[in-house]
Design a protein around this motif. Structure first.
Motif, PDB file in Angstrom:
ATOM      1  N   TYR A 125       1.048  -1.139  -0.006  1.00 40.91           N
ATOM      2  CA  TYR A 125       0.150  -0.079  -0.085  1.00 40.91           C
ATOM      3  C   TYR A 125       0.916   1.277  -0.105  1.00 40.91           C
ATOM      4  O   TYR A 125       2.048   0.980   0.315  1.00 40.91           O
ATOM      5  CB  TYR A 125      -0.903   0.112   1.110  1.00 40.91           C
ATOM      6  CG  TYR A 125      -0.181   0.361   2.606  1.00 40.91           C
ATOM      7  CD1 TYR A 125      -0.325   1.847   3.066  1.00 40.91           C
ATOM      8  CD2 TYR A 125       0.531  -0.675   3.129  1.00 40.91           C
ATOM      9  CE1 TYR A 125       0.391   1.870   4.328  1.00 40.91           C
ATOM     10  CE2 TYR A 125       1.009  -0.467   4.621  1.00 40.91           C
ATOM     11  CZ  TYR A 125       1.262   0.863   4.996  1.00 40.91           C
ATOM     12  OH  TYR A 125       1.795   1.068   6.056  1.00 40.91           O
ATOM     13  N   VAL A 126       0.585   2.301  -0.517  1.00 45.06           N
ATOM     14  CA  VAL A 126       1.217   3.529  -0.706  1.00 45.06           C
ATOM     15  C   VAL A 126       0.330   4.516   0.307  1.00 45.06           C
ATOM     16  O   VAL A 126      -0.785   4.813   0.204  1.00 45.06           O
ATOM     17  CB  VAL A 126       1.080   4.132  -2.131  1.00 45.06           C
ATOM     18  CG1 VAL A 126       1.732   5.517  -2.297  1.00 45.06           C
ATOM     19  CG2 VAL A 126       1.883   3.097  -2.934  1.00 45.06           C
ATOM     20  N   ASP A 127       1.019   5.319   1.070  1.00 44.96           N
ATOM     21  CA  ASP A 127       0.540   6.069   2.068  1.00 44.96           C
ATOM     22  C   ASP A 127       0.754   7.686   1.633  1.00 44.96           C
ATOM     23  O   ASP A 127       0.480   8.723   2.426  1.00 44.96           O
ATOM     24  CB  ASP A 127       1.120   5.751   3.536  1.00 44.96           C
ATOM     25  CG  ASP A 127       2.478   5.953   3.674  1.00 44.96           C
ATOM     26  OD1 ASP A 127       2.975   6.001   2.755  1.00 44.96           O
ATOM     27  OD2 ASP A 127       2.892   5.670   4.875  1.00 44.96           O
ATOM     28  N   LYS A 128       1.713   7.967   0.938  1.00 43.98           N
ATOM     29  CA  LYS A 128       2.000   9.266   0.511  1.00 43.98           C
ATOM     30  C   LYS A 128       1.951   9.462  -0.976  1.00 43.98           C
ATOM     31  O   LYS A 128       2.092   8.633  -1.900  1.00 43.98           O
ATOM     32  CB  LYS A 128       3.286   9.613   0.959  1.00 43.98           C
ATOM     33  CG  LYS A 128       3.460   9.814   2.394  1.00 43.98           C
ATOM     34  CD  LYS A 128       4.915  10.028   2.734  1.00 43.98           C
ATOM     35  CE  LYS A 128       5.020  10.245   4.440  1.00 43.98           C
ATOM     36  NZ  LYS A 128       6.507  10.614   4.663  1.00 43.98           N
ATOM     37  N   ARG A 129       1.862  10.630  -1.298  1.00 46.59           N
ATOM     38  CA  ARG A 129       1.541  10.931  -2.788  1.00 46.59           C
ATOM     39  C   ARG A 129       2.904  10.704  -3.459  1.00 46.59           C
ATOM     40  O   ARG A 129       2.998  10.767  -4.709  1.00 46.59           O
ATOM     41  CB  ARG A 129       0.918  12.325  -3.162  1.00 46.59           C
ATOM     42  CG  ARG A 129       1.811  13.564  -2.427  1.00 46.59           C
ATOM     43  CD  ARG A 129       1.147  14.721  -2.668  1.00 46.59           C
ATOM     44  NE  ARG A 129       2.194  15.729  -1.953  1.00 46.59           N
ATOM     45  CZ  ARG A 129       2.825  16.507  -2.709  1.00 46.59           C
ATOM     46  NH1 ARG A 129       3.293  16.370  -3.945  1.00 46.59           N
ATOM     47  NH2 ARG A 129       3.495  17.699  -2.107  1.00 46.59           N
ATOM     48  N   THR A 130       4.054  10.803  -2.818  1.00 47.25           N
ATOM     49  CA  THR A 130       5.409  10.581  -3.276  1.00 47.25           C
ATOM     50  C   THR A 130       5.709   9.313  -3.713  1.00 47.25           C
ATOM     51  O   THR A 130       6.498   8.865  -4.370  1.00 47.25           O
ATOM     52  CB  THR A 130       6.633  10.933  -2.234  1.00 47.25           C
ATOM     53  OG1 THR A 130       6.496  10.206  -1.275  1.00 47.25           O
ATOM     54  CG2 THR A 130       6.359  12.434  -2.075  1.00 47.25           C
ATOM     55  N   GLY A 131       4.929   7.933  -3.328  1.00 48.24           N
ATOM     56  CA  GLY A 131       4.752   6.852  -3.635  1.00 48.24           C
ATOM     57  C   GLY A 131       5.790   5.907  -2.913  1.00 48.24           C
ATOM     58  O   GLY A 131       6.320   4.794  -3.129  1.00 48.24           O
ATOM     59  N   ASP A 132       5.837   5.996  -1.415  1.00 53.29           N
ATOM     60  CA  ASP A 132       6.248   5.460  -0.550  1.00 53.29           C
ATOM     61  C   ASP A 132       5.392   3.944  -0.483  1.00 53.29           C
ATOM     62  O   ASP A 132       4.385   4.105   0.076  1.00 53.29           O
ATOM     63  CB  ASP A 132       6.327   6.057   0.927  1.00 53.29           C
ATOM     64  CG  ASP A 132       7.543   7.228   0.827  1.00 53.29           C
ATOM     65  OD1 ASP A 132       8.113   7.310  -0.201  1.00 53.29           O
ATOM     66  OD2 ASP A 132       7.299   8.082   1.671  1.00 53.29           O
ATOM     67  N   LYS A 133       6.166   2.910  -0.746  1.00 54.85           N
ATOM     68  CA  LYS A 133       5.456   1.554  -0.479  1.00 54.85           C
ATOM     69  C   LYS A 133       5.658   0.840   0.769  1.00 54.85           C
ATOM     70  O   LYS A 133       7.029   1.005   1.346  1.00 54.85           O
ATOM     71  CB  LYS A 133       6.002   0.818  -1.745  1.00 54.85           C
ATOM     72  CG  LYS A 133       5.542   1.411  -3.180  1.00 54.85           C
ATOM     73  CD  LYS A 133       5.932   0.427  -4.157  1.00 54.85           C
ATOM     74  CE  LYS A 133       5.760   0.965  -5.519  1.00 54.85           C
ATOM     75  NZ  LYS A 133       6.282   0.049  -6.567  1.00 54.85           N
TER      76      LYS A 133
END
Length: 256
Positions: A125-133
């Motif tokens: 899952y990605v929790d930020k708009r920067t794409g942290d997985k």
């Protein structure tokens, strides 16, 4: 002239020696000694010069010759009949050459890929708009516990606890019912009521006879007290006889 001002005088022109005021005593904290002791306690005794007390070696344990040399393994006897390792190949010996395999690795790999099960991607899952997985399974966002077989089933220890509480409540209710039955009211039968009534009348006649036998002159304190007791006993008996004659049905409480 203003009285608050100093008056002029010729003596004020005489030079005077200026005296410096004495310095106040130097401030010293009252906690200085306690802090110093705490700092000395926290210091390690082997910080710079090694341990404070070193055990002195015994004179009997002096350094001997060859004492620090490594001990050799025990000596083994040589056996000529012991099997030896295979000899080293000669220069004239050549390895077997020209062995080829008829397996088609390209077709085999292609068949394995076609027939094999595709590898499932790891859920993330990605929790930020920067794409942290991040992994989805340990995050708590995946509902995995509701799919368990024992999900929603009451644990065994809770069922056992409920049964114990229910049994204790039943025992308590049974105990209360038994006490209520023991303390219940009992109705007197006609024969018992008549027997009690006749007994009270008989007692009243005996007390009345004793009262009639008293002397006419009551000239002492003992006689007065005896007369009062007889009158009270007769009055109480008359009251009890009147109540029993008035009420046909009488209930009495059972004694524990």
């Amino acid at each position: 002239m203003d009285p608050t001002c100093w008056s002029e005088s010729i003596y004020n022109l005489i030079p005077r020696d200026s005296k410096e005021p004495p310095q106040p005593p130097r401030y010293t904290s009252i906690f200085k000694a306690a802090i110093k002791n705490d700092m000395n306690k926290s210091k390690t005794s082997m910080k710079t010069m090694g341990p404070a007390k070193v055990e002195v070696p015994s004179p009997k344990d002096f350094l001997k010759k060859h004492s620090k040399e490594k001990a050799l393994p025990p000596k083994k006897t040589f056996d000529r009949n012991e099997p030896r390792k295979p000899p080293v190949p000669l220069r004239t010996d050549h390895p077997v050459m020209g062995i080829q395999s008829g397996k088609n690795f390209i077709n085999t790999n292609a068949a394995n890929v076609i027939m094999g099960v595709a590898k499932k991607p790891k859920p993330i899952y990605v929790d930020k708009r920067t794409g942290d997985k991040h992994d989805l399974e340990p995050s708590g966002l995946l509902p995995k516990y509701i799919h368990k077989k024992d999900y929603g089933v009451t644990p065994e220890y809770i069922c056992k606890r409920k049964e114990e509480v229910k049994k204790a409540q039943e025992d308590y209710d049974h105990y209360i019912q038994e006490n209520l039955k023991k303390a219940a009211m009992k109705m007197l039968s006609g024969e018992e009521r008549e027997a009690v009534l006749q007994g009270l009348k008989k007692n009243w006649e005996e007390v009345h006879k004793e009262f009639q036998s008293l002397s006419v002159f009551i000239d002492s304190l003992t006689k007065k007290v005896h007369k009062q007791k007889l009158e009270e006993a007769m009055k109480q008996l008359e009251h009890d006889i009147a109540i029993i004659e008035k009420h046909k049905i009488i209930y009495i409480a059972n004694k524990k």
